[in-house]
Design an enzyme around this catalytic site. Sequence first.
Site, PDB file in Angstrom:
ATOM      1  N   THR B  16      46.225  34.898  11.050  1.00  0.00           N
ATOM      2  CA  THR B  16      46.268  35.140   9.604  1.00  0.00           C
ATOM      3  C   THR B  16      46.479  33.856   8.811  1.00  0.00           C
ATOM      4  O   THR B  16      45.689  33.518   7.924  1.00  0.00           O
ATOM      5  CB  THR B  16      47.424  36.113   9.299  1.00  0.00           C
ATOM      6  OG1 THR B  16      47.274  37.252  10.147  1.00  0.00           O
ATOM      7  CG2 THR B  16      47.390  36.554   7.861  1.00  0.00           C
ATOM      8  N   LYS B 110      59.605  28.240  12.519  1.00  0.00           N
ATOM      9  CA  LYS B 110      61.044  28.150  12.199  1.00  0.00           C
ATOM     10  C   LYS B 110      61.911  28.030  13.445  1.00  0.00           C
ATOM     11  O   LYS B 110      62.893  27.305  13.459  1.00  0.00           O
ATOM     12  CB  LYS B 110      61.484  29.351  11.374  1.00  0.00           C
ATOM     13  CG  LYS B 110      61.251  30.696  12.060  1.00  0.00           C
ATOM     14  CD  LYS B 110      61.674  31.869  11.206  1.00  0.00           C
ATOM     15  CE  LYS B 110      61.335  33.167  11.934  1.00  0.00           C
ATOM     16  NZ  LYS B 110      59.909  33.499  11.931  1.00  0.00           N
ATOM     17  N   GLU B 135      57.280  22.842   5.655  1.00  0.00           N
ATOM     18  CA  GLU B 135      57.542  23.676   4.476  1.00  0.00           C
ATOM     19  C   GLU B 135      57.344  25.162   4.774  1.00  0.00           C
ATOM     20  O   GLU B 135      58.102  26.015   4.296  1.00  0.00           O
ATOM     21  CB  GLU B 135      56.593  23.251   3.343  1.00  0.00           C
ATOM     22  CG  GLU B 135      56.766  24.001   2.042  1.00  0.00           C
ATOM     23  CD  GLU B 135      58.130  23.770   1.429  1.00  0.00           C
ATOM     24  OE1 GLU B 135      58.338  22.704   0.853  1.00  0.00           O
ATOM     25  OE2 GLU B 135      59.014  24.653   1.542  1.00  0.00           O
ATOM     26  N   GLY B 193      52.845  48.609   8.600  1.00  0.00           N
ATOM     27  CA  GLY B 193      52.591  47.353   9.288  1.00  0.00           C
ATOM     28  C   GLY B 193      53.508  46.213   8.849  1.00  0.00           C
ATOM     29  O   GLY B 193      53.320  45.068   9.241  1.00  0.00           O
ATOM     30  N   LYS B 211      66.164  30.532   9.942  1.00  0.00           N
ATOM     31  CA  LYS B 211      65.902  29.967   8.617  1.00  0.00           C
ATOM     32  C   LYS B 211      67.155  29.384   7.980  1.00  0.00           C
ATOM     33  O   LYS B 211      67.120  28.291   7.412  1.00  0.00           O
ATOM     34  CB  LYS B 211      65.294  31.052   7.714  1.00  0.00           C
ATOM     35  CG  LYS B 211      63.904  31.503   8.180  1.00  0.00           C
ATOM     36  CD  LYS B 211      63.412  32.717   7.400  1.00  0.00           C
ATOM     37  CE  LYS B 211      62.020  33.138   7.894  1.00  0.00           C
ATOM     38  NZ  LYS B 211      61.594  34.434   7.321  1.00  0.00           N
TER      39      LYS B 211
END
Lengths: 432, 432
Positions: B16, B110, B135, B193, B211
């Site tokens: 994606t 991450k 980022e 989903g 994070k």
Amino acid sequence: MVATTPLRIGLFGCGTVGGGVFNILNSRAAFLKSVGVQATIEKICVRNPTKQELTDLVKGHGTTITTKYDDILEDSSINCIIELMGGVTDAKDVVFKAISKNKHVITANKALVANYMTEITDLLAAHPTVRLGYEASVCGGIPIIHTLQSSYSGDVIKEIAGIMNGTTNYMLSKMEKEGASYEAVLKEAQDLGFAEANPSADVDGFDVQAKIAILAKLGFGTVINPSDIPTTGITRIKAIDFEYAQMMQSTIKLLGVAKQTNPGSPHEISVFVSPIVVPLSNVIGTCGGASNIVNIVSENCVNGAYVGQGAGRFPTANSVVNDVVRLGQGLIAAAPFGATQTGVAIQNDFSGKFYVRIRIADGLGVVRHVGEQAEKAGISIDSILQLPIQDRRNVDFVVTTDVTQLSKVQVMAAGIAKLAFVLEPPLFMPIL
Amino acid sequence: MVATTPLRIGLFGCGTVGGGVFNILNSRAAFLKSVGVQATIEKICVRNPTKQELTDLVKGHGTTITTKYDDILEDSSINCIIELMGGVTDAKDVVFKAISKNKHVITANKALVANYMTEITDLLAAHPTVRLGYEASVCGGIPIIHTLQSSYSGDVIKEIAGIMNGTTNYMLSKMEKEGASYEAVLKEAQDLGFAEANPSADVDGFDVQAKIAILAKLGFGTVINPSDIPTTGITRIKAIDFEYAQMMQSTIKLLGVAKQTNPGSPHEISVFVSPIVVPLSNVIGTCGGASNIVNIVSENCVNGAYVGQGAGRFPTANSVVNDVVRLGQGLIAAAPFGATQTGVAIQNDFSGKFYVRIRIADGLGVVRHVGEQAEKAGISIDSILQLPIQDRRNVDFVVTTDVTQLSKVQVMAAGIAKLAFVLEPPLFMPIL
């Protein structure tokens, strides 16, 4: 960390913000050095060199105080100036001469930046080693300039809308919460020192005008003269407008807006300053008190909001210091007003829904007459809102429109203003 | 614009986000070139090279598709990799080898960044020309990494708190609005989903753990192993908790927090992931749906909030592209995990007010017994909240504490859990 050229700074203007910058650069000197930045304020140019605060501030730092611009501008050992004088006459001379002398410039001067973007760009092109930082010129402590410069490179911005004046946001938030009148909250803001004795720059929206001009350039690439931006302030907003807004699950905010005139059509934008009916479900509607917010709608990021203190000594000084550090690290890009879009024209006849408040002496046929004016203007009415009437000789009611164009609303409002039972020109504002 | 070295990129992983990056770099190529950045994806390494979406994506672009890491890593013409594989085994090998081969690295990973900050820092020190951009690793489309790196240089951060997981924020917002049960909203999120079949990474807070570890390092300079961060998910939150939160003009959010353990004392921070009672007047409390927000409290800026889409194809791809552009313009700093503070220790026994929900079979002396446990633990009770009782054998009531310490609340909760009429260990969470 790679050592960079030490910044020997000349500071113009040393009031609230300037003192904050001086303090931060000194208290954080060890940290700044650890990231390769040496920055010392060597000279300060002020009108009154004997002020006690200034004497206390520089004590023990060996800083030279002067009243003559050229003591800094003609000093070849100074390689950077920070301009915090305000205004666009002397400040312009100082900044332009500094660039001509190949000194970097950091400024918090929104009016200077907004009004002279083209000239500054040309001057910088002739002095390619010079960098310009102006983070502090819009929304104090919110890093909105740098974010627009560095976080939308692959994106296409569709709308920038923001609360960019803390004084009026404080006033509107008070009116919303307490049902207070415009006059009462203005007096309170003046008593607290938030609003000036002559409050025009804030309440008439001129402060926001310059700021949205800068953000419009960064977001859309279009240079716009601030005084060409249609600007409506908050002076006609009444307590009753908040009652009607509440019926619409909304509130009222003074916004600077730059957005696609017709959604999905990227080649024309509208830029304006106006009170706007903002749904409470929108992040802008939740931003109260003296806070500022800038909300950016874009193709990739969908929605991004940046919230913070829009003014004040340390928030604004922090933005100046950020520019100093970026400058010291070589991280300020050469083109300070670069944008990700080009060829975008200004076309201010934007489309949207509108709120129209009409003050009348109640009588028969009011709705029919107003409906006729809407029909004549080609406007479809979405709703008519009417709070219980207290005084039949003096009734405010509200019409909201379907999506239409600003010019049509202006026609409708002019028509309504001429009706016999209408007491004053209707107040209209966009609905976000 | 000064011409810089063209970036010849090898992309690892092309799902994606990778597809979004490929699209943006191509559709925005002319603009990027105008700001001095040439960036082309020369090779893509994927597990399944014959997938139709991939074939369609690269059609006409002359991109080489491979399944072998070394086809990129050993190719000296590739000077940058983008790592979008996820996981910390192969991805780690790829990123570390790329750095060793003096290739720049941009990653959205991450877990990799959070778990190997020290090793990456050491490796970068040995390869000083290499830059690392990450980022996209925290909060998708919100430029929070870059903001922490570049807008707090002169500031001292006191607290970072954020909603950093869209799935659980969607679930909690649904529970708040609709009074729905945890089980019902989880099923709905799975059907849509948003949530995985095995939802643990989201609902148990592990996603946020990595994070907040990254943001804690950037804000406070302290390296913290993600698995050492006390982490509580949302699985025990019930509809009734939102009813009690509403009584407190609050809501419940899953937050990652890194903050001074004792306000005003800058040398110790607490880092944790937990559901938290957040006042609706706090900007975090207004952030609903799948949005993310990071709120930063600091000395100079007082308060800054950054709101946006925390995930999704184009928001995340946008952050990757921002890193590509900064890299191409030479604007990524050499020390990617630099912070404005040093010498800050972890001390997780933080102070604050707490919400404690106790489930009991109603009987005589409940309040006295609970009060005794509070007294034993040295806790002063601020309020006792009790909704009308529906079923006397199964009653939830809530105690809120005055400012106390986490360890004392743990002692109190353990004591309460042993009382005869208590049906399950109390649920407790901090109040923001």
